[in-house]
Enzyme design. Structure first.
Site, PDB file in Angstrom:
ATOM      1  N   LYS A  73       0.869  -1.177   0.000  1.00  0.00           N
ATOM      2  CA  LYS A  73       0.000   0.000   0.000  1.00  0.00           C
ATOM      3  C   LYS A  73       0.906   1.227   0.000  1.00  0.00           C
ATOM      4  O   LYS A  73       1.602   1.486   0.984  1.00  0.00           O
ATOM      5  CB  LYS A  73      -0.898  -0.016   1.235  1.00  0.00           C
ATOM      6  CG  LYS A  73      -1.884   1.132   1.309  1.00  0.00           C
ATOM      7  CD  LYS A  73      -2.798   0.932   2.513  1.00  0.00           C
ATOM      8  CE  LYS A  73      -3.823   2.034   2.629  1.00  0.00           C
ATOM      9  NZ  LYS A  73      -4.754   1.808   3.751  1.00  0.00           N
ATOM     10  N   ASP A 121      -2.812   5.000  -1.644  1.00  0.00           N
ATOM     11  CA  ASP A 121      -3.637   5.709  -0.670  1.00  0.00           C
ATOM     12  C   ASP A 121      -3.191   7.162  -0.641  1.00  0.00           C
ATOM     13  O   ASP A 121      -2.091   7.483  -0.176  1.00  0.00           O
ATOM     14  CB  ASP A 121      -3.496   5.085   0.710  1.00  0.00           C
ATOM     15  CG  ASP A 121      -4.458   5.689   1.728  1.00  0.00           C
ATOM     16  OD1 ASP A 121      -5.227   6.592   1.346  1.00  0.00           O
ATOM     17  OD2 ASP A 121      -4.444   5.251   2.894  1.00  0.00           O
ATOM     18  N   LYS A 136     -13.026   1.027   9.174  1.00  0.00           N
ATOM     19  CA  LYS A 136     -12.091   1.005  10.298  1.00  0.00           C
ATOM     20  C   LYS A 136     -12.890   1.117  11.583  1.00  0.00           C
ATOM     21  O   LYS A 136     -13.793   1.953  11.690  1.00  0.00           O
ATOM     22  CB  LYS A 136     -11.087   2.158  10.200  1.00  0.00           C
ATOM     23  CG  LYS A 136     -10.126   2.027   9.027  1.00  0.00           C
ATOM     24  CD  LYS A 136      -9.212   3.230   8.913  1.00  0.00           C
ATOM     25  CE  LYS A 136      -8.262   3.068   7.731  1.00  0.00           C
ATOM     26  NZ  LYS A 136      -7.479   4.308   7.471  1.00  0.00           N
ATOM     27  N   ASP A 173     -12.485   5.942   2.093  1.00  0.00           N
ATOM     28  CA  ASP A 173     -12.004   5.667   3.447  1.00  0.00           C
ATOM     29  C   ASP A 173     -12.510   6.744   4.402  1.00  0.00           C
ATOM     30  O   ASP A 173     -13.550   6.581   5.031  1.00  0.00           O
ATOM     31  CB  ASP A 173     -10.477   5.589   3.467  1.00  0.00           C
ATOM     32  CG  ASP A 173      -9.918   5.303   4.858  1.00  0.00           C
ATOM     33  OD1 ASP A 173     -10.695   5.058   5.795  1.00  0.00           O
ATOM     34  OD2 ASP A 173      -8.684   5.317   5.025  1.00  0.00           O
ATOM     35  N   ASP A 183      -5.836  -4.604   5.749  1.00  0.00           N
ATOM     36  CA  ASP A 183      -4.712  -3.687   5.955  1.00  0.00           C
ATOM     37  C   ASP A 183      -4.351  -3.696   7.435  1.00  0.00           C
ATOM     38  O   ASP A 183      -4.765  -2.825   8.195  1.00  0.00           O
ATOM     39  CB  ASP A 183      -5.120  -2.284   5.473  1.00  0.00           C
ATOM     40  CG  ASP A 183      -4.002  -1.268   5.618  1.00  0.00           C
ATOM     41  OD1 ASP A 183      -2.824  -1.665   5.647  1.00  0.00           O
ATOM     42  OD2 ASP A 183      -4.318  -0.060   5.709  1.00  0.00           O
ATOM     43  N   LYS A 197       1.733   5.120  -0.031  1.00  0.00           N
ATOM     44  CA  LYS A 197       1.188   6.419   0.360  1.00  0.00           C
ATOM     45  C   LYS A 197       1.629   7.498  -0.641  1.00  0.00           C
ATOM     46  O   LYS A 197       2.816   7.582  -0.994  1.00  0.00           O
ATOM     47  CB  LYS A 197       1.670   6.798   1.760  1.00  0.00           C
ATOM     48  CG  LYS A 197       1.123   5.900   2.863  1.00  0.00           C
ATOM     49  CD  LYS A 197      -0.371   6.088   3.059  1.00  0.00           C
ATOM     50  CE  LYS A 197      -0.889   5.318   4.279  1.00  0.00           C
ATOM     51  NZ  LYS A 197      -2.318   5.539   4.505  1.00  0.00           N
TER      52      LYS A 197
END
Length: 364
Positions: A160, A191, A268, A244, A321, A162
């Protein structure tokens, strides 16, 4: 199964390397641990990290919410009337999702222990092993490529990456450097952590499509509040877009799903307020034919274990994740999920499977 006491502890664990995103840099994982004890001596645990730039919570606000509002609201209640219990928990104050999540985790831990089942089996029991990605912090392209190479060598097949901190061209150089270094077979997710404008996101994603960089998905390319912008990006690119920070609650999820603004949702526990609400978001997404990821903040293995139990229990949750505990300088939690490189195995113990915590070592 009467809730007899609720205790909180402050913890701090240094990271091996600074964790950098478009929103923040983290060097120490701080959290509030919550301990719920029932009258039959069953004990459950939960965790809430302060993520100011996402949930708006601090260590002090989490601690206050748990001890001064949530604890008085549920102390003395029975866990056997769980619908009434969780309704009370989640309606006792507005916001403060991480504080609610920590208590929610601990209550679910107690319930599963009472039922003599691992929590993921109580919630659905779909699978007991997950494959996590590993996050490459946003840095200079060469450093990110070097980090990515090391993570692949360490056994991780999904990275992943950034982005979203600097100009678009630099983000593209970052991704190209990583792909050139690790080769075509490993999975790359991006992301942006809200770091792009709508036009920047569409431009960047189209460039990466044309360069054939093999991007699996792009997470939260635009600011959380801009659902119309999120839809524009989804409508004008081919790479799947994941919401997200745009989705905290089931009401947020409903808006994203009804407007077809994203192809996936990242759930989350710290945004949703715990497992009770997270299940509702996943069920709604599944009804719309939209798969979900379960991710985390910078948490210790306690919070990640709770999130993994949720993720393992549901068929519609297909991405995971859960690399945060691997970033810590030491593991303060005994028991819980077991890591074997990129694979996570759920414990067979009842509840979350937490056996011990080094509270003396991590108490701050």
């Amino acid at each position: 199964m009467i809730i007899q006491s609720i205790e909180t502890y402050r913890i701090a664990v240094p990271l091996k390397k600074p964790f950098k995103t478009a929103l923040r840099t983290v060097t120490v994982a701080e959290s509030i641990y919550v301990k719920v004890i029932c009258d039959n001596k069953i004990t459950g645990f939960g965790e809430a990290p302060p993520t100011h730039v996402i949930t708006g919570e601090s260590l002090s606000s989490i601690e206050y919410a748990v001890q001064s509002i949530l604890k008085p609201a549920i102390l003395g209640k029975t866990l056997l009337n769980r619908e009434e219990l969780f309704q009370t928990l989640h309606h006792s104050l507005i916001g403060n999702p991480s504080a609610k999540a920590a208590v929610d985790m601990a209550l679910h831990d107690c319930l599963a222990q009472h039922c003599q089942l691992p929590l993921y089996q109580l919630l659905g029991g779909y699978q007991n092993q997950l494959e996590t990605d590993y996050t490459v912090s946003v840095n200079e392209p060469d450093e990110m490529a070097s980090d990515a190479k090391q993570y692949i060598a360490d056994g991780f097949n999904i990275l992943k990456i950034k982005v979203g901190k600097d100009e678009i061209e630099k983000d593209i150089r970052r991704i190209k450097a990583v792909r050139d270094t690790i080769g075509p077979s490993s999975v790359i997710r991006l992301d942006a952590n809200q770091g792009w404008t709508v036009k920047e996101a569409i431009y960047a994603i189209r460039r990466m499509e044309n360069l054939d960089l093999g991007i699996e998905l792009v997470e939260q390319p635009v600011p959380a509040h801009d659902i119309d912008g999120l839809k524009q990006v989804s409508d004008h690119t081919f790479i799947p877009i994941m919401a997200d920070e745009s989705v905290f609650s089931i009401h947020d999820a409903k808006r994203v799903l009804e407007t077809k603004s994203a192809d996936m949702i990242n759930i989350k526990l710290m945004k949703a307020g715990g497992i009770y609400q997270a299940l509702k978001i996943n069920q709604l997404a599944e009804a719309y034919g939209i798969p979900c990821m379960v991710g985390s903040m910078i948490e210790t293995k306690l919070g990640i274990t709770a999130a993994a139990h949720l993720a393992a229990s549901q068929k519609n949750i297909i991405h995971f994740d859960f690399d945060a505990p691997l970033m810590l300088s030491f593991d303060p939690v005994g028991g819980g999920v077991v890591y074997n490189k990129n694979f996570i195995t759920l414990p067979a113990d009842h509840g979350l499977g937490i056996q011990s915590m080094e509270l003396e070592r991590i108490h701050v």
